[in-house]
Design an enzyme around this catalytic site. Sequence first.
Site, PDB file in Angstrom:
ATOM      1  N   MET A  97      -6.114  -1.440   8.581  1.00 12.74           N
ATOM      2  CA  MET A  97      -6.125  -1.600   7.128  1.00 12.74           C
ATOM      3  C   MET A  97      -6.061  -3.089   6.783  1.00 12.74           C
ATOM      4  O   MET A  97      -5.066  -3.756   7.076  1.00 12.74           O
ATOM      5  CB  MET A  97      -4.939  -0.870   6.500  1.00 12.74           C
ATOM      6  N   GLY A 185      -1.425  -5.112   4.929  1.00 11.25           N
ATOM      7  CA  GLY A 185      -2.112  -5.289   6.205  1.00 11.25           C
ATOM      8  C   GLY A 185      -1.423  -4.625   7.375  1.00 11.25           C
ATOM      9  O   GLY A 185      -0.284  -4.947   7.673  1.00 11.25           O
ATOM     10  N   SER A 186      -2.085  -3.693   8.048  1.00 10.22           N
ATOM     11  CA  SER A 186      -1.425  -2.917   9.094  1.00 10.22           C
ATOM     12  C   SER A 186      -2.441  -2.007   9.780  1.00 10.22           C
ATOM     13  O   SER A 186      -3.639  -2.140   9.571  1.00 10.22           O
ATOM     14  CB  SER A 186      -0.284  -2.096   8.477  1.00 10.22           C
ATOM     15  N   ARG A 187      -1.948  -1.024  10.576  1.00  9.73           N
ATOM     16  CA  ARG A 187      -2.849  -0.080  11.233  1.00  9.73           C
ATOM     17  C   ARG A 187      -2.138   1.242  11.469  1.00  9.73           C
ATOM     18  O   ARG A 187      -0.899   1.306  11.469  1.00  9.73           O
ATOM     19  CB  ARG A 187      -3.366  -0.642  12.551  1.00  9.73           C
TER      20      ARG A 187
END
Length: 217
Positions: A97, A185-187
């Site tokens: 993301m 911001g990440s996954r």
Amino acid sequence: MSLKTKEGDIIAKEGYPFIAGGLISAALFYKLNLKTLAAAGGLFGLYSLYFFRNPTRKPPVLKRAIVSPADGKVISIGEHYERYFFKREVKRISVFMSLFDVHINRMPADGKIVSIVYKPGEFLSAFKEKASDVNEQTALLLDLACGKRVVVVQIAGLVARRVVTYPKEGQELKKGEIFGMIRFGSRLDVYVEDEFEETVRVKEKVKAGESILGIFK
């Protein structure tokens, strides 16, 4: 009282402090004739409004289909060791993301939250492979209505400093239902242990609660 985003909320409730902070600081700086700072505050407030958006999603009806739990880009598909629950090599699909993607996380299928494990850690860029192992994360074991098991791992990134997970162990949720978010911001990593045919490719853009990652055979 903690904020919790629900279906129908146009803006994620976790974003309220950021939106208000940016816009209020812009107004104060403008009053003090600090126009550059006022503009910066205003831009941050407007960006936060955009970042914390919560669009409506319509999940597909296929019972054995797994939908993406996150908006973003598929960055990895392959075998990987799942350390929390399966404790062996299984298929993993990773979705990154960016700062411009919706950050609401949604259930990949109908099912029950069997177990939740939180692990503090580092804040490497979520795009890096090592982030799956060392970053702050929360892992959820799901028993699905179709009889399969899936592990979903929320992983904080370089900018993200908080993983938010709403449900409790034992709670049942529907496919596409909101279960949490990660700020800035990440996954998310999705692990499947049985025969599973992915329907996405690396670099493909996906939407939480709508895009099908694959189907159990």
